[in-house]
Structure formats: C-alpha cells, structure tokens
Design a protein around this motif. Sequence first.
Motif, PDB file in Angstrom:
ATOM      1  N   LYS A   2      25.066 -15.362 -75.568  1.00  0.00           N
ATOM      2  CA  LYS A   2      23.655 -15.139 -75.877  1.00  0.00           C
ATOM      3  C   LYS A   2      23.454 -15.015 -77.379  1.00  0.00           C
ATOM      4  O   LYS A   2      24.358 -14.640 -78.123  1.00  0.00           O
ATOM      5  N   SER A   3      22.259 -15.310 -77.824  1.00  0.00           N
ATOM      6  CA  SER A   3      21.895 -15.190 -79.236  1.00  0.00           C
ATOM      7  C   SER A   3      21.053 -13.914 -79.401  1.00  0.00           C
ATOM      8  O   SER A   3      19.971 -13.802 -78.832  1.00  0.00           O
ATOM      9  N   TYR A   4      21.580 -12.974 -80.187  1.00  0.00           N
ATOM     10  CA  TYR A   4      20.930 -11.688 -80.413  1.00  0.00           C
ATOM     11  C   TYR A   4      20.332 -11.682 -81.821  1.00  0.00           C
ATOM     12  O   TYR A   4      21.020 -11.996 -82.789  1.00  0.00           O
ATOM     13  N   GLY A   7      21.059 -12.424 -87.164  1.00  0.00           N
ATOM     14  CA  GLY A   7      21.287 -13.185 -85.944  1.00  0.00           C
ATOM     15  C   GLY A   7      22.760 -13.091 -85.589  1.00  0.00           C
ATOM     16  O   GLY A   7      23.620 -13.316 -86.436  1.00  0.00           O
ATOM     17  N   SER A  11      25.943 -13.827 -82.548  1.00  0.00           N
ATOM     18  CA  SER A  11      26.462 -14.341 -81.283  1.00  0.00           C
ATOM     19  C   SER A  11      27.939 -13.993 -81.237  1.00  0.00           C
ATOM     20  O   SER A  11      28.548 -13.701 -82.265  1.00  0.00           O
ATOM     21  N   PHE A  23      15.572 -18.133 -86.492  1.00  0.00           N
ATOM     22  CA  PHE A  23      16.265 -17.914 -85.212  1.00  0.00           C
ATOM     23  C   PHE A  23      15.356 -18.320 -84.046  1.00  0.00           C
ATOM     24  O   PHE A  23      14.983 -17.491 -83.213  1.00  0.00           O
ATOM     25  N   ARG A  47      16.561 -17.731 -79.933  1.00  0.00           N
ATOM     26  CA  ARG A  47      17.113 -16.413 -79.627  1.00  0.00           C
ATOM     27  C   ARG A  47      16.893 -16.065 -78.151  1.00  0.00           C
ATOM     28  O   ARG A  47      15.872 -16.397 -77.568  1.00  0.00           O
TER      29      ARG A  47
END
Length: 191
Positions: free
Chosen positions: A53-55, A67, A69, A86, A89
């Motif tokens: 997931k992209s946080y 950002g 990952s 981003f 996200r």
Amino acid sequence: MTNMTARRLPSYVAHMTKFLPLAPLERLISKTADRVAKEHPEFFDRLDEYADKSYVIVPTDLDWIAGLSFQNEHVQLRLSRSLNAFPNRDVLVKAPILSLLNLLDGEEDGDALFFSRDLSIEGDTEAVLALRNALDDAEIDFLYQIAQLTGPFSRPVENGAKTLMNHLRRKKASPDNSMDSMGEMHGPYPS
C-alpha cells in the motif's frame, strides 16, 4: 501516555521548516528507515499484505509531506511539499508532527487522537491499523535509530533529542502552541 501533551510544535519552529531543503531530510529519514528495516524484519511480516500500500503522511503543522511504501522488505520514502505528488495513495494520515512522533513512541493512543480530531485518516483504514500494529509490535526507538547515524556523537544526540521530546510532551497547551491559535500550516499542498 501523557495527558498534557503539546500536540503542535511552537509556531516559530513550524514556520522555520519552510526553509528546510527536502533532499537532506529525505536522506536522513531514508537512512533511518533502512536501518530500522534491517534491525526489525518482523515489521514486514506483521505488515503482511498491506506492505504494498502507498501511505501518505501529512504533518499538519509542517511544510512537507511524506509518501511511504514497504515493498520487498525495503522502506521507500519520498518527501514533497505538494499532496499532488502522491496521486495514487491508498492511505492519507494527517496529524501534527508531535502527535505522529508520540504515536510512533507509544506515548499517544491512536484511537484517542482520532476521536479528538487531532488525527484524520482517509482511505484504507485496515492498512493504517496494520501499519500501527506492525510499528507497535516492533517496539522501535526512532530517536535512538536517528542518533545512531551520527556515529561517535550518537549518545549525546540521542540524550538531547529525548530531553527535547520529553520537554515538548510535558509542555501544556498555551496560546503559542494550541490548536486554536495556530491552526494548520498552510503550505503549498491542498488540504
């Protein structure tokens, strides 16, 4: 967990971050993250399916956004001053930087911050819970890890950083650092 935590940096400190170049800060955080990843491989096991997931983390009282990952047991980090950097996200977390640091150190309860509206989460909440649980289980001392990058100065840097954090945590909310008087940092990123 402290009851009287100053949740925001004093406004003059927060405004000084506008002048920080992001590249050195990104390198410092990335080196710390790489060090933590090597010493705590269990973090990635605990994160499991949410590692891809992209946080995106927005310290609301600072002028930059992170950002993150966690793919292939490696932390990938990028800093920007724009949320538009981003677009893909999965998770967006917003909170004052001291609240975020207190969450990392276990000094604050995420649920309490969420219900007090000091913390907001958008996107995949299960991924946020997985990240929080992975961090809690790993019991990472982030100030120690950052201090280790200073080599022979690690002990005084760690002691100084912990003293500063403890001072900020004990500081009562006042007009200089309360949420009402300071508000969010109005950086170039859309909120």
